[in-house]
Design an enzyme around this catalytic site. Structure first.
Site, PDB file in Angstrom:
ATOM      1  N   HIS A 176      41.037  32.867  47.890  1.00 43.42           N
ATOM      2  CA  HIS A 176      39.844  32.239  47.549  1.00 43.42           C
ATOM      3  C   HIS A 176      38.835  33.177  46.674  1.00 43.42           C
ATOM      4  CE1 HIS A 176      40.430  30.532  52.128  1.00 43.42           C
ATOM      5  NE2 HIS A 176      40.332  29.635  51.163  1.00 43.42           N
ATOM      6  N   LYS A 205      39.485  20.914  61.329  1.00 46.54           N
ATOM      7  CA  LYS A 205      40.391  22.008  61.602  1.00 46.54           C
ATOM      8  C   LYS A 205      39.907  22.537  62.932  1.00 46.54           C
ATOM      9  CE  LYS A 205      42.092  22.727  57.153  1.00 46.54           C
ATOM     10  NZ  LYS A 205      42.069  23.720  55.996  1.00 46.54           N
ATOM     11  N   ARG A 226      46.523  25.116  44.382  1.00 46.08           N
ATOM     12  CA  ARG A 226      47.778  26.385  44.330  1.00 46.08           C
ATOM     13  C   ARG A 226      49.122  25.880  43.812  1.00 46.08           C
ATOM     14  NH1 ARG A 226      47.154  27.226  50.276  1.00 46.08           N
ATOM     15  NH2 ARG A 226      46.490  24.906  50.111  1.00 46.08           N
ATOM     16  N   SER A 285      45.131  30.194  54.668  1.00 46.87           N
ATOM     17  CA  SER A 285      44.594  30.673  55.916  1.00 46.87           C
ATOM     18  C   SER A 285      45.631  30.787  57.045  1.00 46.87           C
ATOM     19  CB  SER A 285      43.208  30.199  56.031  1.00 46.87           C
ATOM     20  OG  SER A 285      42.577  30.661  54.921  1.00 46.87           O
TER      21      SER A 285
END
Ligand code: COA
Length: 168
Positions: free
Chosen positions: A17, A41, A90, A128
């Site tokens: 990030h 989430k 990514r 994460s």
């Protein structure tokens, strides 16, 4: 002043990030990190903790501010006077979801652009979740997160750390 927002869950912030953020600050006069309060989430860190970790990570970046938002990302972007939403890509697997999100956002707010920055290859495989998983099993994650984030992770899981690079 041309500014952008960088939205996400940031549970927790990673070096990936921060790499995207650093590069975004070169492109815009200011960048607002927008921590989503109502992401779908279940975060490990509270909003306050995520805010604190991000504030610590960006304390030497004068053109970055950290905020929390609820509701639509594009509405928050408008509220901030931002012209763009920054997202990191990514791998090809990110593309479909990000493409849908960007098109939906464009449909709702045609004046706000989504700008994708490709992550550096060294961060292309991290998320994460994988970092939390590794930390929960007491693996060192210092290659992927700042030291105080690693410390926060270990204190959340309150286990003792195993350094995978250690000889003993
Ligand atoms: N390096 C490392 N990891 C990265 C990364 C990078 N450069 N870029 C993304 N990631 C990881 C994150 O760590 C995260 O990992 P996780 O899934 O294990 O937690 C994952 O990629 C993507 O998460 P994140 O960037 O936080 O985005 P998200 O998919 O949780 O979406 C919002 C967050 C806020 C952008 C999205 O939920 C949203 O827009 N919500 C508001 C409602 C809205 O406007 N919806 C759209 C219109 S209907």
């Amino acid at each position: 002043m041309r500014t952008a927002i960088y939205p996400g869950t940031f549970d927790p912030v990673t070096n990936g990030h921060l790499d995207i953020l650093n590069r975004a600050t070169e492109l815009f006069d200011g960048v607002t990190i927008a921590i989503a309060a109502d992401s779908n989430k279940t975060p490990l860190f509270t909003l306050g903790e995520r805010m604190e970790l991000l504030s610590n990570a960006t304390k030497d970046m004068p053109n970055v501010r950290v905020s929390v938002f609820e509701g639509l990302t594009v509405e928050f972007a408008r509220k901030c006077g931002a012209v763009a939403i920054i997202r990191g890509l990514r791998a090809l697997s990110d593309f479909e979801y990000e493409f849908q999100l960007a098109l939906m956002n464009k449909k709702i707010a045609s004046d706000i652009e989504t700008i994708f920055l490709m992550t550096q290859s060294e961060f292309s495989f991290i998320s994460s979740s994988t970092i939390k998983w590794a930390a929960s099993l007491h693996a060192g994650v210092s290659d992927f997160v700042p030291a105080y984030v690693e410390k926060a992770l270990f204190s959340k899981y309150s286990g003792s750390r195993t350094d995978l690079n250690s000889e003993d």
